[in-house]
Scaffold this motif. Structure first.
Motif, short mmCIF file in Angstrom:
data_model
loop_
_atom_site.label_atom_id
_atom_site.label_comp_id
_atom_site.label_asym_id
_atom_site.label_seq_id
_atom_site.Cartn_x
_atom_site.Cartn_y
_atom_site.Cartn_z
N SER A 1 30.40 -8.07 16.35
CA SER A 1 31.62 -8.23 15.56
C SER A 1 32.35 -9.48 16.04
N SER A 2 33.16 -10.01 15.14
CA SER A 2 33.96 -11.19 15.48
C SER A 2 35.26 -11.13 14.71
N PHE A 3 36.21 -11.93 15.16
CA PHE A 3 37.50 -12.01 14.51
C PHE A 3 38.11 -13.37 14.85
N GLU A 4 39.26 -13.65 14.27
CA GLU A 4 39.96 -14.89 14.54
C GLU A 4 41.22 -14.59 15.34
N ALA A 5 41.46 -15.41 16.36
CA ALA A 5 42.67 -15.29 17.19
C ALA A 5 43.33 -16.64 17.25
N ALA A 6 44.51 -16.75 16.68
CA ALA A 6 45.28 -18.00 16.69
C ALA A 6 44.43 -19.17 16.16
N GLY A 7 43.66 -18.90 15.13
CA GLY A 7 42.84 -19.94 14.52
C GLY A 7 41.54 -20.22 15.23
N VAL A 8 41.20 -19.44 16.23
CA VAL A 8 39.98 -19.63 17.01
C VAL A 8 39.05 -18.44 16.78
N GLN A 9 37.78 -18.72 16.58
CA GLN A 9 36.80 -17.66 16.38
C GLN A 9 36.50 -16.97 17.72
N VAL A 10 36.49 -15.64 17.69
CA VAL A 10 36.21 -14.83 18.87
C VAL A 10 35.15 -13.82 18.49
N ARG A 11 34.12 -13.70 19.32
CA ARG A 11 33.09 -12.69 19.06
C ARG A 11 33.08 -11.69 20.22
N SER B 1 35.42 -19.09 21.15
CA SER B 1 34.64 -20.27 20.76
C SER B 1 35.29 -21.58 21.20
N ASP B 2 36.61 -21.61 21.25
CA ASP B 2 37.33 -22.85 21.58
C ASP B 2 38.48 -22.53 22.54
N PRO B 3 38.16 -22.38 23.84
CA PRO B 3 39.19 -22.01 24.82
C PRO B 3 40.37 -22.98 24.88
N SER B 4 40.13 -24.27 24.73
CA SER B 4 41.24 -25.22 24.86
C SER B 4 42.26 -25.05 23.74
N THR B 5 41.81 -24.79 22.51
CA THR B 5 42.74 -24.57 21.41
C THR B 5 43.54 -23.29 21.61
N LEU B 6 42.86 -22.23 22.08
CA LEU B 6 43.56 -20.98 22.33
C LEU B 6 44.56 -21.14 23.48
N SER B 7 44.18 -21.89 24.48
CA SER B 7 45.08 -22.17 25.61
C SER B 7 46.33 -22.93 25.14
N GLU B 8 46.13 -23.91 24.26
CA GLU B 8 47.27 -24.65 23.70
C GLU B 8 48.19 -23.71 22.93
N TRP B 9 47.61 -22.80 22.16
CA TRP B 9 48.41 -21.85 21.40
C TRP B 9 49.26 -21.01 22.36
N CYS B 10 48.67 -20.54 23.43
CA CYS B 10 49.41 -19.73 24.41
C CYS B 10 50.56 -20.52 25.02
N ALA B 11 50.34 -21.80 25.28
CA ALA B 11 51.40 -22.64 25.85
C ALA B 11 52.55 -22.81 24.87
N LEU B 12 52.23 -22.87 23.58
CA LEU B 12 53.26 -23.04 22.55
C LEU B 12 53.99 -21.74 22.21
N HIS B 13 53.37 -20.59 22.54
CA HIS B 13 53.92 -19.28 22.16
C HIS B 13 53.94 -18.32 23.36
N PRO B 14 54.61 -18.70 24.44
CA PRO B 14 54.55 -17.88 25.66
C PRO B 14 55.17 -16.49 25.50
N ARG B 15 56.10 -16.30 24.59
CA ARG B 15 56.76 -14.99 24.43
C ARG B 15 56.12 -14.14 23.34
N ASP B 16 55.16 -14.68 22.62
CA ASP B 16 54.48 -13.91 21.57
C ASP B 16 53.65 -12.81 22.26
#
Length: 190
Positions: free
Chosen positions: A2-12, A23-38
């Motif tokens: 199974s797979s899904f999308e997390a913050a625009g990044v594919q996750v399996r 699939s793209d740790p750097s993009t997900l890491s950037e998302w976390c930096a922009l949304h620390p309270r989410d």
């Protein structure tokens, strides 16, 4: 798988470990930096392997006093998942037990409560699965078998609920089926 999308990044979900692979740790890491309270940041940091940060964010997410019981249960399950990845299985299971209780505090028959409870059972199944593997690795075969049986019961319960609620999307159902299939293999290899 199974797979899904997390913050625009594919996750399996890995078929053997039942852990998320980003699939793209750097993009997900950037998302976390922009949304620390989410509140989703807790799960995303965990998926990135940043467990200490995820634990801090998980505890902070639970401090919001305005949460409904179901939302608190969802956040508690995310925090428990971090504890699981840290190897704190008993603490994770305690948090998941609390989350299961919280899902029924508002209206135990509402679709949102039942859907959250199914998710808690799914997370607890994965926690017990990893706990079983750790017990096996430590040479405690009987404890491993006991944890495995509990994991299988939780996974089947989650799948049953999701199939019969009529509110779960195909991705959620696929994840539950994947967990049940993995547990049915009875392979404790780490």
């Amino acid at each position: 798988m199974s797979s899904f999308e997390a913050a625009g990044v594919q996750v399996r979900i890995d078929d053997d470990s039942l852990r998320e692979v980003v699939s793209d740790p750097s993009t997900l890491s950037e998302w976390c930096a922009l949304h620390p309270r989410d509140p989703r940041t807790v799960a995303y940091l965990r998926m990135l392997g940043r467990l200490d940060e995820a634990a801090i964010a998980g505890r902070a997410a639970l401090e919001d006093s305005g949460l409904s019981p179901v939302m608190r249960a969802v956040r508690r399950a995310r925090y428990a998942h971090v504890l699981q990845w840290q190897g704190a299985f008993l603490a994770a299971e305690e948090q998941l037990d609390l989350a299961a209780e919280e899902t029924g505090l508002e209206d135990p028959t509402s679709p949102s409560s039942l859907s959250a409870l199914a998710a808690v059972f799914q997370h607890r199944a994965k926690c017990r699965f990893e706990h079983a593997r750790a017990e096996q690795q430590a040479g405690r075969s009987r404890a491993a078998a006991r944890q495995w049986d509990l994991a299988e019961d939780d996974a089947r319960r989650s799948l049953f609920m999701r199939e019969h609620l009529g509110v779960a999307d195909e991705g959620v159902l696929s994840s539950s089926r994947q967990t049940v299939a993995r547990l049915e293999r009875r392979d404790l290899a780490v």
